[in-house]
Write a protein that holds these residues in place. Structure first.
Motif, mmCIF file in Angstrom:
data_model
loop_
_atom_site.group_PDB
_atom_site.id
_atom_site.type_symbol
_atom_site.label_atom_id
_atom_site.label_comp_id
_atom_site.label_asym_id
_atom_site.label_seq_id
_atom_site.Cartn_x
_atom_site.Cartn_y
_atom_site.Cartn_z
ATOM 1 N N ILE A 82 43.598 7.428 -53.767
ATOM 2 C CA ILE A 82 42.559 8.071 -54.577
ATOM 3 C C ILE A 82 42.388 7.322 -55.896
ATOM 4 N N GLU A 83 43.499 7.015 -56.543
ATOM 5 C CA GLU A 83 43.443 6.304 -57.812
ATOM 6 C C GLU A 83 42.748 4.946 -57.654
ATOM 7 N N HIS A 84 43.071 4.242 -56.583
ATOM 8 C CA HIS A 84 42.461 2.935 -56.317
ATOM 9 C C HIS A 84 40.947 3.072 -56.104
ATOM 10 N N LEU A 85 40.528 4.064 -55.311
ATOM 11 C CA LEU A 85 39.104 4.240 -55.021
ATOM 12 C C LEU A 85 38.308 4.729 -56.230
ATOM 13 N N LEU A 86 38.935 5.540 -57.068
ATOM 14 C CA LEU A 86 38.238 6.012 -58.266
ATOM 15 C C LEU A 86 38.025 4.877 -59.255
ATOM 16 N N ASN A 87 38.955 3.940 -59.255
ATOM 17 C CA ASN A 87 38.843 2.748 -60.097
ATOM 18 C C ASN A 87 38.619 3.100 -61.566
ATOM 19 N N THR A 88 39.298 4.145 -62.012
ATOM 20 C CA THR A 88 39.253 4.549 -63.409
ATOM 21 C C THR A 88 40.584 5.195 -63.741
ATOM 22 N N LYS A 89 40.894 5.322 -65.005
ATOM 23 C CA LYS A 89 42.177 5.890 -65.415
ATOM 24 C C LYS A 89 42.160 7.398 -65.229
ATOM 25 N N VAL A 90 43.030 7.885 -64.353
ATOM 26 C CA VAL A 90 43.179 9.319 -64.105
ATOM 27 C C VAL A 90 44.660 9.639 -63.971
ATOM 28 N N GLU A 91 44.988 10.889 -64.213
ATOM 29 C CA GLU A 91 46.345 11.365 -63.943
ATOM 30 C C GLU A 91 46.264 12.204 -62.684
ATOM 31 N N ILE A 92 47.023 11.805 -61.670
ATOM 32 C CA ILE A 92 47.024 12.548 -60.410
ATOM 33 C C ILE A 92 48.404 13.163 -60.215
ATOM 34 N N ILE A 93 48.409 14.476 -60.071
ATOM 35 C CA ILE A 93 49.643 15.217 -59.835
ATOM 36 C C ILE A 93 49.593 15.745 -58.404
ATOM 37 N N ASN A 94 50.612 15.401 -57.627
ATOM 38 C CA ASN A 94 50.654 15.860 -56.244
ATOM 39 C C ASN A 94 51.482 17.131 -56.162
ATOM 40 N N ALA A 95 50.836 18.204 -55.730
ATOM 41 C CA ALA A 95 51.489 19.502 -55.554
ATOM 42 C C ALA A 95 51.459 19.887 -54.083
ATOM 43 N N GLY A 96 51.788 18.918 -53.237
ATOM 44 C CA GLY A 96 51.870 19.170 -51.800
ATOM 45 C C GLY A 96 53.301 19.492 -51.414
ATOM 46 N N ILE A 97 53.467 20.514 -50.587
ATOM 47 C CA ILE A 97 54.799 20.900 -50.113
ATOM 48 C C ILE A 97 54.762 21.005 -48.585
ATOM 49 N N PRO A 98 55.602 20.225 -47.902
ATOM 50 C CA PRO A 98 55.639 20.281 -46.441
ATOM 51 C C PRO A 98 55.870 21.705 -45.932
ATOM 52 N N GLY A 99 55.098 22.051 -44.906
ATOM 53 C CA GLY A 99 55.226 23.353 -44.266
ATOM 54 C C GLY A 99 54.478 24.476 -44.958
ATOM 55 N N ASP A 100 53.843 24.194 -46.091
ATOM 56 C CA ASP A 100 53.216 25.266 -46.859
ATOM 57 C C ASP A 100 51.921 25.747 -46.204
ATOM 58 N N THR A 101 51.555 26.966 -46.559
ATOM 59 C CA THR A 101 50.336 27.623 -46.084
ATOM 60 C C THR A 101 49.626 28.220 -47.301
ATOM 61 N N THR A 102 48.464 28.796 -47.075
ATOM 62 C CA THR A 102 47.767 29.468 -48.176
ATOM 63 C C THR A 102 48.594 30.644 -48.700
ATOM 64 N N LYS A 103 49.386 31.255 -47.843
ATOM 65 C CA LYS A 103 50.250 32.355 -48.290
ATOM 66 C C LYS A 103 51.279 31.837 -49.301
ATOM 67 N N GLY A 104 51.903 30.705 -48.990
ATOM 68 C CA GLY A 104 52.846 30.097 -49.924
ATOM 69 C C GLY A 104 52.153 29.654 -51.199
ATOM 70 N N ALA A 105 50.923 29.177 -51.058
ATOM 71 C CA ALA A 105 50.153 28.709 -52.211
ATOM 72 C C ALA A 105 49.921 29.834 -53.215
ATOM 73 N N LEU A 106 49.765 31.053 -52.716
ATOM 74 C CA LEU A 106 49.533 32.192 -53.606
ATOM 75 C C LEU A 106 50.699 32.406 -54.554
ATOM 76 N N SER A 107 51.903 32.073 -54.101
ATOM 77 C CA SER A 107 53.081 32.304 -54.942
ATOM 78 C C SER A 107 53.359 31.156 -55.903
ATOM 79 N N ARG A 108 52.666 30.026 -55.737
ATOM 80 C CA ARG A 108 53.001 28.887 -56.588
ATOM 81 C C ARG A 108 51.828 28.273 -57.352
ATOM 82 N N PHE A 109 50.609 28.738 -57.121
ATOM 83 C CA PHE A 109 49.453 28.097 -57.754
ATOM 84 C C PHE A 109 49.515 28.148 -59.283
ATOM 85 N N GLN A 110 50.084 29.210 -59.827
ATOM 86 C CA GLN A 110 50.160 29.341 -61.287
ATOM 87 C C GLN A 110 51.035 28.228 -61.884
ATOM 88 N N ASP A 111 52.224 28.048 -61.301
ATOM 89 C CA ASP A 111 53.162 27.039 -61.817
ATOM 90 C C ASP A 111 52.773 25.616 -61.432
#
Length: 187
Positions: A28-57
């Motif tokens: 993504i950073e390469h294709l955007l070709n501009t300075k960005v901060e990318i934070i990956n908040a991916g967790i293996p095995g997660d679902t939208t249910k799990g996302a509800l408990s962690r989206f705030q943090d």
């Protein structure tokens, strides 16, 4: 500098060859070709249910400019216990809480049907995809129809690793390109 958060499951996290990799961030950073901060908040095995408990943090606390929400591969699995209706409601809640103006929603991906026909049949993946599309439309937000893009290929499995679920380099190339197209539409 724009701050982008990639929020999702193992595919977002960059799960390849049994390990987490920063491949999606890098592409993504390469294709955007501009300075960005990318934070990956991916967790293996997660679902939208799990996302509800962690989206705030994992999302809101970082005050991002753009958030990709990419769940569905695990939600659509028969063993998840998450119905299409729950998936749709969970996505809507996440978008409301994060802020629709920030969100790029990504539907569920394709899973190799010879390997996952019973666990993630294409008909189910399509139903979850339709639900995600309805949510995107109701909020008038950008939508990445990764399932449709993968199926439209003459060989959808080329986007997948040998496990039939996680993305190959070609899969990440496709995903990054589609995300960047949607981000550029917004900027």
């Amino acid at each position: 500098m724009k701050k982008i958060i990639l929020f999702g499951d193992s595919i977002t996290a960059g799960y390849r060859n049994g390990e987490i990799d920063t491949i999606l961030n890098t592409k993504i950073e390469h294709l955007l070709n501009t300075k960005v901060e990318i934070i990956n908040a991916g967790i293996p095995g997660d679902t939208t249910k799990g996302a509800l408990s962690r989206f705030q943090d994992h999302v809101v606390s970082y005050e991002p400019d753009i958030v990709t929400i990419f769940f569905g591969a695990n939600d659509a699995a028969k063993l998840s216990g998450i119905s299409v209706i729950q998936y749709e409601e969970n996505l809507a809640y996440l978008i409301e809480q994060i802020g629709a103006k920030k969100v790029v929603l990504i539907g569920p991906p394709y899973a190799h049907q010879m390997m996952y026909h019973d666990e993630r049949p294409l008909v189910d993946l399509m139903q979850y995809n339709n639900a995600a599309q309805r949510v995107a439309k109701s909020f008038s937000i950008s939508y990445v129809n990764i399932l449709e893009e993968m199926i439209a290929s003459d060989s959808p499995t080329r986007f997948l690793e040998t496990d039939g679920l996680h993305f190959s380099d070609d899969g990440y190339d496709l995903l990054a390109r589609l995300i960047v197209e949607r981000i550029k539409e917004r900027v």
